[in-house]
Design an enzyme around this catalytic site. Structure first.
Site, PDB file in Angstrom:
ATOM      1  N   ASN A 194      -3.800  -2.103   2.986  1.00  0.00           N
ATOM      2  CA  ASN A 194      -5.179  -1.959   2.495  1.00  0.00           C
ATOM      3  C   ASN A 194      -6.161  -1.726   3.645  1.00  0.00           C
ATOM      4  O   ASN A 194      -7.208  -1.101   3.446  1.00  0.00           O
ATOM      5  CB  ASN A 194      -5.557  -3.168   1.638  1.00  0.00           C
ATOM      6  CG  ASN A 194      -4.887  -3.090   0.270  1.00  0.00           C
ATOM      7  OD1 ASN A 194      -4.075  -2.182   0.020  1.00  0.00           O
ATOM      8  ND2 ASN A 194      -5.218  -4.010  -0.629  1.00  0.00           N
ATOM      9  N   GLY A 224      -2.247 -24.680 -14.280  1.00  0.00           N
ATOM     10  CA  GLY A 224      -2.005 -25.964 -13.630  1.00  0.00           C
ATOM     11  C   GLY A 224      -0.647 -25.961 -12.942  1.00  0.00           C
ATOM     12  O   GLY A 224      -0.197 -24.917 -12.447  1.00  0.00           O
ATOM     13  N   GLY A 225       0.025 -27.115 -12.934  1.00  0.00           N
ATOM     14  CA  GLY A 225       1.319 -27.247 -12.241  1.00  0.00           C
ATOM     15  C   GLY A 225       2.374 -26.309 -12.790  1.00  0.00           C
ATOM     16  O   GLY A 225       3.250 -25.848 -12.051  1.00  0.00           O
ATOM     17  N   GLU A 242       1.240   8.555  -4.750  1.00  0.00           N
ATOM     18  CA  GLU A 242       1.910   7.314  -4.358  1.00  0.00           C
ATOM     19  C   GLU A 242       0.928   6.147  -4.470  1.00  0.00           C
ATOM     20  O   GLU A 242       1.259   5.065  -4.959  1.00  0.00           O
ATOM     21  CB  GLU A 242       2.436   7.441  -2.932  1.00  0.00           C
ATOM     22  CG  GLU A 242       3.035   6.149  -2.437  1.00  0.00           C
ATOM     23  CD  GLU A 242       3.851   6.293  -1.156  1.00  0.00           C
ATOM     24  OE1 GLU A 242       3.928   7.400  -0.619  1.00  0.00           O
ATOM     25  OE2 GLU A 242       4.407   5.266  -0.723  1.00  0.00           O
TER      26      GLU A 242
END
Ligand code: FAD
Length: 390
Positions: free
Chosen positions: A379, A352-353, A255
């Site tokens: 984690n 960027g944008g 898994e």
């Protein structure tokens, strides 16, 4: 020409990716490109796939590739499952929940099911008639699975199951659900069992909300309720009750590895898309790739991705030979999913944008990546497991 994610790192193919694995990868990629990618936006909006796509995947040989042929599978190994997961990540249809069905749910039935159970369920899972899910998590029990409250009480030759689950992948579509339940609440971990519920066959089973997530929109994630659901005692996985925890522990390496597979595949796609973009995009009269910052950044990311891929390949080689230990699998899950989030974030920055706009795939990858650090054991839990080996 666009850079292909499978070749962006320029590494030689590992030994486990032989001709049949490579052929399956190509077939999966073609299928996903032709059948799934064109409808992916529709599934993202519906926050669910349709059953027809599962059936088509079954016809194309993408379900139960690692199950034996006698049970309707293709007789492959985890390497074949890896090829499919990588194709999903490379094509960018990460919400297609077949990898959980293939490399988590089906193996429980193969490894712990009786001959009768395998014959009954695996061929239908291979065709897509049965869609698999595994229901461990509850509102009050996530990382600490020993806190599971769902109860399966024996009642003659049936179990009566009561309880509620949440965050269950494939929860809206699944009709074969492996339920983690207490068969003996006073026995702690030894009182936990895995019981299969075929939802089409029972009363008292209800699907709750299809949960509204920040990413992986097309993958249905649900609450599930079991109100006096009666299933035959022959739906228990394993010869006796109380084996659930041991069974879960034995299957967790695979898994965790498959979460690593999704991570490395998305990393490769992010890198290939970003490299192509910075070669096209102009700023201050030159292509963005001509800035030394872009080159250094991508040089770092490619190096880290290469380390990740080599580690992943080594884990697969060990797993296929039966030698992947749980500690290394936990390292793969935590480290590769952390790396995925870091690399996708850095790649997005180079757009960027436009990187923040949903019409650019990197934006969706940013949203989809986040959960990889949470599910399959967070984690932090991975680090606990690794720390126990010190
Ligand atoms: C999209 C999605 C799909 C999922 N699919 C499934 C599925 O198919 N089946 C299923 O059963 N579950 C599924 N899950 C549930 C998932 O596995 C859990 O969310 C996860 O295990 C964490 O449990 P929790 O959410 O209860 O968090 P908690 O256990 O409440 O954790 C909260 C925080 O505390 C930390 N923490 C907890 N214990 C410790 C500790 N001992 N030491 C240090 N830190 C700790 C955690 O790392 C986390 O940061 C899914 C979740 C999501 C979001």
């Amino acid at each position: 020409m666009a850079t292909h994610p499978a070749t962006v790192l320029g590494l030689p193919k590992p030994d486990w990716a032989g001709d049949d694995v490579a052929m399956l990868y190509d077939m999966a990629e073609k299928f996903l490109d032709a059948e799934i990618a064109p409808r992916y936006e529709e599934f993202e909006k519906a926050e669910c796939f349709d059953r027809a796509s599962w059936k088509k995947a079954g016809e194309a040989g993408l379900l139960c590739a690692s199950m034996p042929e006698e049970y309707g599978g293709s007789g492959g190994t985890y390497a074949h499952e890896s090829a499919i997961i990588e194709a999903i990540g490379h094509v960018g249809v990460d919400g297609f929940g077949i990898s959980l069905h293939n490399s988590i749910v089906a193996p429980y039935i193969l490894h712990y099911g009786s001959e009768e159970q395998k014959k009954k369920w695996l061929p239908k899972m291979a065709s897509g008639e049965l869609i698999g899910a595994i229901a461990m998590t509850e509102p009050g029990a996530g990382s600490d699975l020993q806190g599971v409250k769902t109860r399966a009480e024996k009642d003659g030759n049936h179990y009566r199951i009561n309880g509620s689950k949440t965050f269950i992948t494939n929860g809206q579509l699944a009709n074969l659900i492996i339920v983690v339940a207490k068969t003996n609440p006073s026995a702690g971990a030894k009182g936990t069992s895995l019981i299969v519920v075929e939802t089409d066959e029972v009363e008292g089973f209800e699907r709750g909300r299809n949960l509204d997530k920040i990413g992986l929109k097309s993958n249905d994630t649900s609450e599930l309720f079991f109100n006096d659901v009666r299933v035959p005692t022959s739906n228990l996985l394993g010869h006796e009750e109380g084996q659930g925890f041991i069974q879960l522990m034995q299957q967790l390496p695979q898994e965790r590895l498959q979460i690593g597979a999704g991570a490395i595949a998305m990393i490769e796609r992010a890198l290939s898309l970003t490299i192509d973009y910075v070669k096209e995009r102009k700023a201050f009269g030159k292509a963005v790739i001509e800035f030394q910052n872009t080159q250094f950044k991508l040089a770092e990311l490619k190096t880290e991705a290469t380390i990740g891929r080599v580690f992943y390949n080594d884990c697969v080689a060990r797993h296929v030979n039966g030698g992947l230990d749980p500690v290394t699998a936990s390292m793969a899950k935590y480290w590769l999913s952390d790396l995925q989030n870091k690399i996708v974030d850095e790649c997005l920055q180079l757009f960027g944008g436009y990187g923040y706009m949903n019409e650019y795939p990197i934006a969706r990858m940013f949203r989809d990546a986040r959960v990889q650090r949470i599910y399959g054991g967070t984690n932090e839990i991975m680090k606990l497991l690794i720390a126990r080996s010190l």
